[in-house]
Design an enzyme around this catalytic site. Structure first.
Site, PDB file in Angstrom:
ATOM      1  N   GLY A 111      79.406  55.740  52.098  1.00 30.07           N
ATOM      2  CA  GLY A 111      80.247  57.081  52.190  1.00 30.07           C
ATOM      3  C   GLY A 111      81.177  56.935  50.648  1.00 30.07           C
ATOM      4  N   PHE A 112      81.476  55.861  50.298  1.00 30.99           N
ATOM      5  CA  PHE A 112      82.461  55.831  48.980  1.00 30.99           C
ATOM      6  C   PHE A 112      81.587  55.636  47.681  1.00 30.99           C
ATOM      7  CE2 PHE A 112      86.086  53.939  51.600  1.00 30.99           C
ATOM      8  CZ  PHE A 112      86.423  55.491  51.963  1.00 30.99           C
ATOM      9  N   VAL A 115      75.882  51.042  45.512  1.00 23.26           N
ATOM     10  CA  VAL A 115      76.448  49.664  44.789  1.00 23.26           C
ATOM     11  C   VAL A 115      75.059  49.166  44.091  1.00 23.26           C
ATOM     12  CG1 VAL A 115      76.721  47.322  45.497  1.00 23.26           C
ATOM     13  CG2 VAL A 115      77.761  49.275  46.806  1.00 23.26           C
ATOM     14  N   ASP A 226      88.125  49.488  58.999  1.00 19.91           N
ATOM     15  CA  ASP A 226      86.703  49.862  58.829  1.00 19.91           C
ATOM     16  C   ASP A 226      86.016  48.630  59.084  1.00 19.91           C
ATOM     17  OD1 ASP A 226      84.964  51.662  58.606  1.00 19.91           O
ATOM     18  OD2 ASP A 226      84.822  51.725  56.633  1.00 19.91           O
TER      19      ASP A 226
END
Length: 419
Positions: A111-112, A115, A226
């Site tokens: 979601g961020f 990678v 989280d």
């Protein structure tokens, strides 16, 4: 002639004094002007240098959650001493290590942001987390993760090697984990057999150690907020490491609950009191850990499962099997049946998982007790009560009646009003 000479001689001292006063006044004004000029140029030159070299964000190591503020380089340098071994990478080094963020180097995306696998000079492999420009994780979360991880040192926490800020780019550089994240193995039927029971039990114990460190043994009491399978990374020996501290919070030492109107995390792992009322504490992480344990045992996500033609949740399914005395039925079919000791470990993990996901926060054990129950097979354990889910309906909607038991495993940002 004599009179005129006398008058002239009488005027000479007065004229000389006047001339001297004028010269001194002009000299003083000239020196004052020169001084003001040099001070003015020095001031603006230093101001320009400070603005051109000041970092985009300032990290306050004494309070990682403080708002971002502008500071001079000297102040920022003194505050950054708490960053330990975190390195500031330049963008050219990051781009070169990932082959300019090539698709072939991409390890995954959350979601961020994405990678990437990278390789620094000397052959050191790293994982490069490139935050999305449209990510909900902003400068505060970025600063929070850098400062917080730099201060947290534990074998079961992922190690942050450095960061990069370039224009709108915000990048984190981690140690490379060969086996990526737990969810990529656990929920992949073709690969889940790589996780036999001893490995799964070691992962449960490792995550419990890491969480115990965050809650009790670190310099700060930290709530992760989280914890999920996607944020558990596995190294080459399948050792687990908790990652992604962008939304973590430092907690007060009095053990009281905190309230927030900004609920962040992943539905399916969030405790009922946090998802519905914005109330969080260390028991919120305990709930997430309980969900994770049941997922590791079963190899199933805590969301839509189909049982007897009806969609149910992993929590309700585990609770049903426990009440029927068939908790071993929760074990993943990919795991070969072991001896009595392994069966006892499975039963203990199911019971601990159900204890952690109880509806009332005060009924859930602290992580110190959780670790003791897992590590010591002779430790006595209470019987679990009803799990904390709102209903067994098969809805994936987050509107109206909340159903933690069947929500999607994606990062979510919600605003709620605390009651």
């Amino acid at each position: 002639s004599t009179v005129t000479l006398t008058a002239s001689n009488g005027d000479n001292p007065s004229r000389r004094n006047t001339a001297l006063a004028v010269v001194l006044s002009l000299s003083g004004l000239l020196l004052l002007g020169i001084g003001v000029f040099f001070l003015w140029t020095k001031f603006f030159r230093n101001k320009g240098r400070s603005q051109s070299t000041r970092p985009l964000t300032s990290f306050d190591s004494s309070n990682p959650l403080a708002p971002v503020q502008d500071r001079s380089m000297e102040e920022d340098s003194s505050q950054s001493k708490g960053l330990h071994d975190v390195t500031l990478f330049d963008m050219a080094t990051i781009a070169s290590s990932t082959d300019n963020f090539a698709a072939a180097a991409k390890l995954g995306e959350g979601g961020f942001g994405a990678v990437y696998k990278g390789e620094l000079g000397g052959g050191q492999k790293v994982a490069v987390k490139r935050l999305s420009k449209y990510s909900t994780q902003g400068l505060d979360e970025f600063k929070n993760e850098v400062v917080l991880i730099a201060k947290l040192q534990h074998v079961n926490l992922v190690r942050l090697l450095g960061c990069c800020v370039h224009g709108e780019e915000r990048i984190l550089v981690y140690e490379y984990m060969e086996n990526k994240s737990l969810d990529m193995l656990l929920f992949d039927k073709a690969r889940s057999a790589q996780l036999d029971w001893p490995k799964r039990f070691d992962i449960v114990l490792g995550v419990a150690r890491g969480l115990l460190y965050l809650h009790q043994d670190s310099r700060f009491k930290v709530i992760h907020r989280d914890l999920k399978a996607g944020n558990i990374l596995l190294d080459g020996d399948m050792n687990p490491k908790i990652s992604d501290f962008g939304v973590a919070r430092i907690f007060g030492g009095d053990g009281a609950d905190s309230h927030t109107r900004r609920v962040v995390g992943t539905y399916g792992y969030m405790s009922p009191e946090y998802a519905m009322d914005g109330v969080f504490s260390v028991k919120s992480d305990v709930f997430s850990f309980g969900v994770l344990v049941l997922e590791i045992v079963s190899g199933r996500k805590n969301r839509g499962m189909y049982s007897s033609g009806e969609q149910t949740s992993l929590l309700s399914h585990a609770w049903k099997l426990w009440r029927e005395g068939n908790a071993l039925g929760l074990l993943d079919e990919a795991v070969a049946s072991g001896g009595d000791r392994e069966s006892e470990e499975v039963l203990r993990c199911v019971q601990v998982g159900l204890l952690c996901v109880q509806e009332r926060p005060e009924d859930r054990p602290h992580m110190a007790t959780v670790f003791l129950m897992l590590a010591n097979l002779s430790a006595l354990m209470p019987q679990p009560r009803h799990p904390g889910y709102c209903s067994d309906r098969g809805s994936t909607s987050t509107d109206g009646d909340c159903s933690l038991s069947c929500t999607v495993n994606e990062i979510t940002l919600t605003v709620v009003e605390g009651r």
